[in-house]
Design a protein around this motif. Structure first.
Motif, PDB file in Angstrom:
ATOM      1  N   THR A 240       8.748  11.659  79.919  1.00 55.05           N
ATOM      2  CA  THR A 240       9.645  10.943  80.828  1.00 55.05           C
ATOM      3  C   THR A 240       9.822   9.499  80.382  1.00 55.05           C
ATOM      4  OG1 THR A 240       9.022  12.346  82.695  1.00 55.05           O
ATOM      5  CG2 THR A 240       9.986  10.201  83.216  1.00 55.05           C
ATOM      6  N   ASN A 245      14.924   8.030  79.645  1.00 52.67           N
ATOM      7  CA  ASN A 245      15.835   6.898  79.774  1.00 52.67           C
ATOM      8  C   ASN A 245      17.227   7.243  79.245  1.00 52.67           C
ATOM      9  OD1 ASN A 245      15.149   6.895  77.002  1.00 52.67           O
ATOM     10  ND2 ASN A 245      13.735   5.183  77.272  1.00 52.67           N
ATOM     11  N   LEU A 248      18.980   9.171  81.928  1.00 48.14           N
ATOM     12  CA  LEU A 248      19.396   8.267  83.007  1.00 48.14           C
ATOM     13  C   LEU A 248      20.552   7.373  82.575  1.00 48.14           C
ATOM     14  CD1 LEU A 248      15.911   7.219  84.445  1.00 48.14           C
ATOM     15  CD2 LEU A 248      17.569   8.777  85.464  1.00 48.14           C
ATOM     16  N   SER A 251      23.650   9.201  82.986  1.00 54.67           N
ATOM     17  CA  SER A 251      23.931   9.687  84.335  1.00 54.67           C
ATOM     18  C   SER A 251      24.864   8.723  85.058  1.00 54.67           C
ATOM     19  CB  SER A 251      22.625   9.830  85.119  1.00 54.67           C
ATOM     20  OG  SER A 251      22.086   8.544  85.393  1.00 54.67           O
ATOM     21  N   LEU A 253      24.036   6.628  87.094  1.00 51.43           N
ATOM     22  CA  LEU A 253      23.392   5.332  87.323  1.00 51.43           C
ATOM     23  C   LEU A 253      24.099   4.233  86.541  1.00 51.43           C
ATOM     24  CD1 LEU A 253      19.562   6.091  87.109  1.00 51.43           C
ATOM     25  CD2 LEU A 253      20.824   5.378  89.127  1.00 51.43           C
ATOM     26  N   SER A 254      24.514   4.599  85.331  1.00 43.13           N
ATOM     27  CA  SER A 254      25.102   3.603  84.439  1.00 43.13           C
ATOM     28  C   SER A 254      26.496   3.219  84.911  1.00 43.13           C
ATOM     29  CB  SER A 254      25.166   4.153  83.013  1.00 43.13           C
ATOM     30  OG  SER A 254      25.783   3.214  82.152  1.00 43.13           O
ATOM     31  N   LEU A 387      10.662   5.081  85.637  1.00 42.07           N
ATOM     32  CA  LEU A 387      11.764   5.536  86.486  1.00 42.07           C
ATOM     33  C   LEU A 387      12.254   4.426  87.405  1.00 42.07           C
ATOM     34  CD1 LEU A 387      10.493   9.135  87.409  1.00 42.07           C
ATOM     35  CD2 LEU A 387      12.373   8.544  85.869  1.00 42.07           C
ATOM     36  N   ASN A 390      14.156   1.732  85.363  1.00 39.88           N
ATOM     37  CA  ASN A 390      15.435   2.283  84.920  1.00 39.88           C
ATOM     38  C   ASN A 390      16.420   2.440  86.076  1.00 39.88           C
ATOM     39  OD1 ASN A 390      15.747   3.137  81.957  1.00 39.88           O
ATOM     40  ND2 ASN A 390      13.658   3.784  82.402  1.00 39.88           N
ATOM     41  N   ILE A 391      15.964   3.037  87.165  1.00 41.30           N
ATOM     42  CA  ILE A 391      16.858   3.307  88.299  1.00 41.30           C
ATOM     43  C   ILE A 391      17.365   2.003  88.922  1.00 41.30           C
ATOM     44  CG2 ILE A 391      16.931   4.238  90.650  1.00 41.30           C
ATOM     45  CD1 ILE A 391      15.008   6.462  89.626  1.00 41.30           C
ATOM     46  N   SER A 402      16.120  -0.048  79.945  1.00 41.84           N
ATOM     47  CA  SER A 402      15.352   1.092  79.438  1.00 41.84           C
ATOM     48  C   SER A 402      14.295   0.650  78.444  1.00 41.84           C
ATOM     49  CB  SER A 402      16.304   2.108  78.782  1.00 41.84           C
ATOM     50  OG  SER A 402      17.177   2.657  79.732  1.00 41.84           O
TER      51      SER A 402
END
Length: 484
Positions: A240, A245, A248, A251, A253-254, A387, A390-391, A402
């Protein structure tokens, strides 16, 4: 000292098995960045991130459990048979289920179904060589291990070169090649090359399955699973940190206009940290069997402490060297300037990989004391940190978040392992010497990259200063190691 000499000889050969294939694979980075757009390269990186996660699941900690019980149990044939049969059964079950639910898997991972087919086959074939490779390491057969590993990557690279450099031209004049060639088929070609390499590797290792005794012990298997489960959790947490990263970044999120391009730039520049990863991996492959086999020797802690010193010395030199020459290396490895925007992450990821290598050396205490649950706890904490950072920060900082998340996770894991190790299995590490090399290499690296970047006169001078400090501090030890 003789034990350490043997260790370093084996580590050197394992290093060849790891470093040479990866050095060859550097050919693929300029190749991919030449024939693929940044976005397509980003898709490939995401697929390989899922590869890493599923590989951990299919191994479920049994490789580490194999080492532990192979050195612990008197009946080694039972250990080999039980572990092998366990991996074969679970791999077959997952293989069948994956094909049944491949559409659902494709939706969940955002990977096209045609690519999922290749992924399933590669994962299955790779799972079947986990124990054979572990057996080679446990029986101190690094040369055979190296030959097969290098063969695997050479085949992979060979097919990549064929697909991307030769096939299109051959297809123009030959109906057979014309039927094989497809435009906009880059991702499939990458996966097909991996499939051929994995299949041939299994063929080379089939002799292992022909000579073992298929003796299965439920009692032993339960013990191994109890030992392996925390290793599985730790492996998932580590994966993970290392690869999620990219998923993510790709996803929702970006907030980037083209998140796949962010993944592509991040993954390409991440390659420059591979030198540290290669060193740490080779070192780990050499020391892991050594840790277990010498656990019952007289005062093993003294050797464990010395091993970490050597790791920090070599790792510090690699850290500074790669950073000094990072702009030179990017031209060789990442030829397309479209990817260079993410060069900012290189020192961060290099230092993160260094911290991870130190963590692996420190982790000896929970492996040989059968407290693998601590490895799981520490890795889970690292994964949570990754996480969260990153989130929270990807929407604003993208791939920079990241990179920082990776460094934060590995550095905290390193410190936690050191703290708990002092409590449960004290090892007399020379903290002053280790701290000196670590801090000095980081300071000189920062000066080189952030103040005198691409100024090789200053950078090489800083490197000479650091290597001189090592030589004058360690020359007696170095001379002893070099003696036959």
């Amino acid at each position: 000292m003789s034990g350490l000499k043997t260790l370093f000889k084996q580590t050197f050969i394992y290093g060849l098995a790891t470093v040479l294939p990866r050095m060859l694979s550097f050919l693929l980075t300029p190749l991919y960045t030449k024939v693929m757009s940044v976005g397509v390269y980003g898709k490939v990186s995401v697929i390989f991130s899922w590869f890493a996660i599923f590989n951990v699941v299919l191994a479920y900690g049994m490789e580490t459990a194999f080492f532990r019980f192979f050195n612990k149990e008197e009946n080694k044939e039972k250990v080999i048979g039980t572990t092998s049969m366990s991996i074969i059964f679970t791999s077959l079950v997952v293989f069948v289920l994956a094909f049944i639910f491949k559409s659902q898997i494709a939706t969940a991972t955002d990977i096209e179904v045609q690519h999922i087919n290749f992924v399933i086959w590669v994962l299955f074939l790779d799972a079947l060589v986990i124990i054979p490779f572990a057996w080679l390491r446990a029986n101190a057969k690094p040369v055979k291990y190296a030959i097969i590993k290098i063969t695997n990557v050479a085949i992979n690279i060979g097919f990549n070169l064929f697909f991307f450099l030769l096939l299109a031209d051959l297809a123009k004049n030959n109906n057979l090649f014309g039927s094989i060639y497809k435009s906009d088929f880059e991702i499939s070609y990458v996966l097909i090359a991996n499939l051929f390499a994995s299949a041939i590797t299994l063929i080379l290792m089939l002799s292992f399955y022909g000579k073992i005794k298929y003796e299965f012990s439920i009692t032993l298997w339960k013990k191994m699973l109890r030992y392996a489960f925390p290793v599985l959790i730790a492996g998932l947490a580590y994966t993970t940190i290392e690869t999620f990263n990219r998923i993510l970044l790709d996803s929702n999120l970006s907030t980037a206009k083209n998140p796949e391009e962010e993944v592509g730039m991040f993954s390409a520049c991440y390659k420059l940290a591979l030198f540290m990863t290669l060193f740490a991996t080779a070192f780990r492959l050499g020391i892991e069997p050594y840790f277990f086999s010498h656990a019952k020797s007289e005062n093993p802690q003294k050797n464990y402490a010395k091993i970490l010193e050597y790791f920090v010395i070599f790792g510090s030199a690699i850290l500074l060297t790669v950073i000094v020459f990072s702009d030179f290396l990017k031209v060789i490895i990442i030829r397309d300037p479209d990817y260079w925007e993410a060069m900012w992450i290189v020192p961060i990821i290099l230092l993160a990989s260094f911290c991870l290598g130190i963590y692996h050396n420190l982790s000896v205490w929970y492996k040989i004391t059968d407290k693998t649950k601590f490895g799981a706890y520490i890795s889970i904490i690292g994964a949570i940190i990754t996480l969260l950072i990153n989130i929270i920060f990807i929407p604003e900082y993208g791939y920079k978040a990241s990179a920082v998340a990776t460094l934060a996770a590995y550095s905290i894991m390193m410190l936690l392992s050191f703290y708990f190790g002092r409590k449960y299995y004290p090892i007399p590490y020379n903290l002053k010497k280790i701290g000196l090399y670590l801090v000095l290499s980081i300071v000189l690296s920062g000066i080189s990259f952030y103040q005198f970047r691409a100024n090789y006169v200053v950078g090489i001078s800083l490197l000479i200063v650091f290597l001189s400090v090592i030589w004058f501090s360690e020359k007696n030890e170095i001379k002893q190691l070099l003696k036959r």
